[in-house]
Design a protein around this motif. Structure first.
Motif, PDB file in Angstrom:
ATOM      1  N   GLY A 184       4.369   2.378   3.670  1.00 14.71           N
ATOM      2  CA  GLY A 184       3.853   2.519   2.313  1.00 14.71           C
ATOM      3  C   GLY A 184       4.358   3.756   1.581  1.00 14.71           C
ATOM      4  N   GLN A 216      -1.637   1.622  -4.153  1.00 17.49           N
ATOM      5  CA  GLN A 216      -2.989   1.411  -3.613  1.00 17.49           C
ATOM      6  C   GLN A 216      -3.911   2.570  -3.926  1.00 17.49           C
ATOM      7  N   TYR A 217      -3.460   3.773  -3.666  1.00 13.99           N
ATOM      8  CA  TYR A 217      -4.362   4.929  -3.706  1.00 13.99           C
ATOM      9  C   TYR A 217      -3.971   5.989  -4.725  1.00 13.99           C
ATOM     10  N   GLY A 218      -2.798   5.862  -5.337  1.00 16.58           N
ATOM     11  CA  GLY A 218      -2.376   6.890  -6.276  1.00 16.58           C
ATOM     12  C   GLY A 218      -3.222   6.886  -7.538  1.00 16.58           C
ATOM     13  N   TYR A 221      -3.000  11.254  -0.789  1.00 19.09           N
ATOM     14  CA  TYR A 221      -3.397   9.942  -0.256  1.00 19.09           C
ATOM     15  C   TYR A 221      -2.432   9.457   0.822  1.00 19.09           C
ATOM     16  N   ASN A 232       3.478  -2.455   0.964  1.00 21.86           N
ATOM     17  CA  ASN A 232       3.370  -2.047  -0.434  1.00 21.86           C
ATOM     18  C   ASN A 232       3.228  -0.538  -0.532  1.00 21.86           C
ATOM     19  N   SER A 233       3.546  -0.008  -1.687  1.00 22.24           N
ATOM     20  CA  SER A 233       3.510   1.432  -1.873  1.00 22.24           C
ATOM     21  C   SER A 233       2.078   1.949  -1.800  1.00 22.24           C
ATOM     22  N   LEU A 234       1.893   3.031  -1.085  1.00 18.73           N
ATOM     23  CA  LEU A 234       0.575   3.677  -1.040  1.00 18.73           C
ATOM     24  C   LEU A 234       0.187   4.216  -2.405  1.00 18.73           C
ATOM     25  N   ASN A 235       1.205   4.551  -3.188  1.00 23.62           N
ATOM     26  CA  ASN A 235       0.913   5.034  -4.547  1.00 23.62           C
ATOM     27  C   ASN A 235       0.225   3.946  -5.353  1.00 23.62           C
ATOM     28  N   PHE A 237      -2.986  -1.382   3.238  1.00 22.97           N
ATOM     29  CA  PHE A 237      -3.272  -0.312   4.185  1.00 22.97           C
ATOM     30  C   PHE A 237      -4.745   0.039   4.097  1.00 22.97           C
TER      31      PHE A 237
END
Lengths: 557, 335
Positions: free
Chosen positions: A412, B31-33, A451, B26-29, A502
């Protein structure tokens, strides 16, 4: 000109069975067991939920070994089981635990049909060990043996149903000595017309060339659907092939070079849309092993397992961490779901995987983040060091394993996780005392934006000490401690093993302890009784304690 | 032999190419950014001239993470609406190029339009606004044949008939049209007959000569009424008569919506009613188009043509207003 003789011969020592002497046509073997648990959820403030659980069973496994001829054996194991509280036969169940036909053809080709146990290499076909133990005490090993026996966990093998054959070619050459063949094919899933599930097989084998320079092997393990067994919608294939090399170095004494490297291919075929999705991966593991004697070993290896390497026969976790025991499922007056722990993994009815499928198992980062799927864990590269030594007249055995790994591809993010896994084990015995201890430490880290950051530490300790009161009676103490603190982001996979999300995983100083005090009585070589008192405490979100009285009697026929 | 083994080992280790993406999953950005605006919403110009389709009209904005976005353009006078949607961290000419059409009737007019960009990130919503002015509406669609737009009143040589029900409304109405300012109202209350009334329009569709019927589309804007205020089963029947007296019909059934909608159907889907002529659909030979307003009568009493009355329709006034009757080629009409 050299003459080469090509002869066929049997490869295993058990061919003594087919010696010229007369052997019994029918033999009986087996065992009996009584396993009783009395559990008490010690929480006086809980006025809503059941506080006590008493359960157990008695069973007899009767094995019958039939020899219709000198070359053939039929092995069958019948089970009769009675649950505790099942009076007048109301809770009796009967079953067939094993049915195997095995034999030798022309004293050369060995075969097995039916229930068979299979294992290749840690990257092709391998049943990875438990994650909640590292050299656990004998008082816990008795319970662990029950789990092993019930789930057919033996020496990292998988119990499958199919057929297997082994034979060898003797090359009678000074340099090329022999080639060993091993082939198998097993049924993984029966077809199900109601849900269009096709028949699925697991096939493969190994070929091993023995030379005076070392060994060269080829391993293959393939999970594949059969077309046209149902109205095909989707078909699945997973092919894993590897080459292994083991070569003693001539320029350095007692040092062996070991290498295994291979490829995998995972194919999802949509029959209706006429499309396929394919994931290809590879791995290699290369290192040197120094074996000075039987009691001293040091190895250093480098490993690379690609992000898309898929080998479902080797990438597995025994325990289904998502399963829930039916014992005390809910605790406190707030009706909280009880979190499973060390006690449940050893004694209660959590689910263990007896087989594998084409899905990636859900892992528990608190127990293993570095190598949750064993050596075949994808997306890992780094170094591994192992050392073993026996000292003081074989009274003390020491061993340690250290892994320093990192991701190959970020999860990710472009930032990579790094892993440190250290385990150490000690076995010691002196006079009437026996000591077992083990420690496993894991640290997972990742930098990056807030994050993206990961910092997870987990710690598992096993300790056990036994004292022999007499030759047949032993006092045992065992302890387990598991601690975990930090956070991780665990992947959620779709039906095609692609990461789609995630999950945020956080533990705040979670700890659990399991202590046991017991006595083991050997009535004879075949008859043993173990009685123990256990106390389990879990600290996470809420604290709870379970006290347990355990009686286990085993009789081998 | 040992050298072969060593070389094989090395070859295996270094033989594989890595062709990996930036990261797995998928990008963590995303999801959580944190979601913030990088470039505010702007239009390519403050006024849009759609008479020149070669000059692109579009909108631009960017933000910090990939998510679902919606850009909505609303006409302040017409109420026309045009939406663009996507999943990205920006919008530009590739995703918001606008040629002046609406998603459905009504069409845009010479008016100011409010433009809103909506970004949804879980429970967080960010909204950006701007205004553009339509200086020139879009050009007529290529191959468009207008049968009736009612802007100049009744079409030439049209015939209107309606039953003596009470009340009845068959007339040209100004305001709230699907296209322009005027539309044709059709409706009323008739208790004994499905047929309330109709409008026959002389049609000249000769421009569609040599166009196969499969590529010709009949288009019309229709509006019903609010549920409970109009019969649920009211419907419209379209009759196209060709020069060989063949009659092809199509029913839009039921008309149960309360905003203007474009109904577009390939002429190939019309069915023959009555005696065949050359038994072949020739759209360019259409000489007359009749639009019939129909609904199940509430009764009481005998029903023309037989059958039972629909008591549920008692006191429910039929409303099946129409506007902008056209034929197009290759594709439905773009409002």
């Amino acid at each position: 000109m050299k003459n080469y003789y090509l002869t066929i011969f049997s490869v295993f020592l058990t061919t003594v069975i087919f010696a010229q002497e007369r052997v019994k046509k029918i033999e009986f073997y087996g065992g009996a067991r009584t396993n009783i648990l009395f559990q008490d959820l010690a929480d006086d403030s809980d006025t809503l939920n059941i506080q006590k659980a008493n359960y157990g069973h008695s069973l007899i496994d009767l094995g019958i070994l039939i020899r219709p001829s000198n070359d053939t054996e039929i092995i069958t194991e019948l089970r009769m089981r009675n649950e505790l509280g099942g009076f007048y036969g109301s809770a009796v169940t009967f079953g067939l635990r094993r049915l195997t036909l095995k034999g030798v053809i022309n004293n050369a080709i060995r075969y097995k049909i039916g229930d068979i146990d299979l294992k290749l290499t840690p990257y092709t076909l391998y049943n990875n060990d438990y994650q909640d133990r590292v050299n656990e005490a004998n008082v816990f090993r008795t319970a662990r043996e029950v789990v092993d026996y019930e789930n057919f966990f033996g020496d990292n093998t998988w119990r499958r149903q199919g057929m297997e054959t082994e034979f060898a070619l003797d090359l009678t050459n000074d340099n090329f000595k022999s080639i060993d063949f091993r082939l198998f094919s097993t049924r993984s899933n029966p077809s199900n017309k109601a849900i269009n599930l096709p028949e699925r097989f697991y096939s493969g084998g190994s070929i091993l060339l023995n030379t005076s320079y070392g060994t060269l092997g080829f391993n293959s393990a393939n999970l594949h659907d059969l077309k046209n067994t149902v109205n095909d919608n989707q078909l699945y294939y997973n092919y894993v092939n590897s080459v292994s090399v083991s070569v003693p170095l001539t320029f350095v004494k007692d040092v062996t070079f070991d290498l295994e490297s291979g490829l995998s291919s995972e194919i999802f075929e949509d029959v209706i849309l006429e499309s396929t999705q394919e994931n290809n991966g590879y791995f290699w593991n290369a290192g040197f092993k120094y074996t000075r004697s039987e009691s001293q070993l040091v190895s250093l290896s480098s490993m690379y397992t690609g992000p898309y390497f898929r080998s479902h026969g080797a990438q597995n976790i025994r325990l289904d961490y998502q399963s829930q025991s039916g014992i005390f499922p809910v605790i406190t007056n707030d009706q909280l779901s009880r979190e499973m722990g060390l006690l449940d993994y050893l004694y209660n009815d959590v689910a263990y995987r007896k087989t594998f499928d084409n899905k990636i198992d859900v892992s528990n980062p608190s127990f293993s983040s570095a190598l949750p799927y064993g050596l075949a864990t994808p997306n890992r590269t780094g170094l591994a060091i192992s050392a073993k030594e026996t000292i003081w007249e074989d009274r003390i055995n020491l061993s340690t394993d250290v892994y320093s790994l990192k991701e190959i591809l970020g999860s990710g993010t472009q930032e990579l996780k790094s892993f440190l896994k250290v385990s150490a084990m000690l076995d010691a015995n002196y006079n009437k005392w026996q000591l077992k201890s083990g420690l496993s430490f894991e640290q997972t880290n990742r930098d990056g934006l807030s994050y993206e950051q990961i910092d997870l530490t987990s710690f598992l300790v096993d300790f056990g000490i036994d004292f022999k009161l007499t030759d047949n009676i032993s006092l045992m103490y065992g302890g387990k401690l598991h601690m975990s603190d930090g956070n991780d982001l665990t992947p959620l996979y779709d039906n095609q093993n692609q990461i789609i999300y995630f999950n945020n995983y956080e533990v705040d100083n979670q700890s659990q302890t399991l202590n046991a005090l017991g006595i083991n009585v050997n009535f004879s070589e075949k008859s043993k009784l173990t009685i123990s008192y256990n106390s389990f405490v879990q600290y996470h979100q809420t604290k709870y304690t379970v006290n347990q009285f355990h009686v286990l009697y085993r009789l081998n026929l | 032999m040992k050298h072969i083994l060593y070389l094989s080992a090395l070859l295996f280790i270094f033989s594989c190419d890595n062709d990996y993406p930036e990261f797995m999953g998928n990008s963590l950005n995303d999801q959580y950014g944190e979601l913030t605006i990088v470039d505010s919403l702007v239009s390519s110009s403050s006024s849009f001239d759609f008479s020149q389709p070669n000059i692109p009209r579009y909108f631009e904005a960017s933000w910090t993470k990939n998510l679902e976005w919606t850009l909505t353009i609303t006409g302040s006078q017409s109420g026309a609406s045009k939406s663009f949607t996507g999943f990205d961290s920006k919008i530009d000419i590739n995703t918001t190029s606008w040629l002046g059409s609406a998603d459905d009737f009504p069409s845009f007019y010479y008016e100011d339009c409010s433009v809103q960009l909506l970004l949804v990130d879980g429970e967080i919503e960010l909204v950006q606004n701007t205004i553009v002015t339509i200086d020139e509406i879009k050009l007529a669609q290529e191959g468009l044949v207008v049968v009736a737009d009612f802007e100049q009143g009744y079409p030439t040589n049209s015939i209107e008939y309606f039953q003596p029900g009470d009340p009845m409304k068959f007339e040209i109405t100004t305001g709230g049209a699907a296209q322009g300012e005027k539309f044709y109202s059709m409706g009323g209350y008739v208790t004994w007959d499905y047929y309330l009334g109709s409008l026959k329009i002389a049609a000249d569709v000769s421009a569609l000569e040599s166009v196969p019927s499969s590529l010709v589309y009949f288009n019309m804007a229709i509006i019903g009424g609010e549920q409970g205020q109009v019969p649920a089963d009211q419907f419209i029947k379209i009759v196209c008569r060709e020069s060989d007296n063949e009659t092809y019909v199509y029913e839009f059934k039921p008309i149960n919506w309360s905003d203007w909608r474009l109904l577009s159907v390939p002429y190939d889907e019309f069915t023959l009613e009555g005696s065949p002529g050359n038994n072949q659909k020739d759209p360019s030979n259409i000489t007359m188009i009749e639009v019939l307003c129909l609904s199940c009568p509430a009764g009481p009493g005998p029903i023309v043509g037989g059958g039972a009355p629909c008591e549920d329709n008692t006191n429910l006034i039929v409303k099946t207003n129409i506007d902008y009757i056209t034929f197009t080629t290759n594709e439905p009409y773009q409002p």
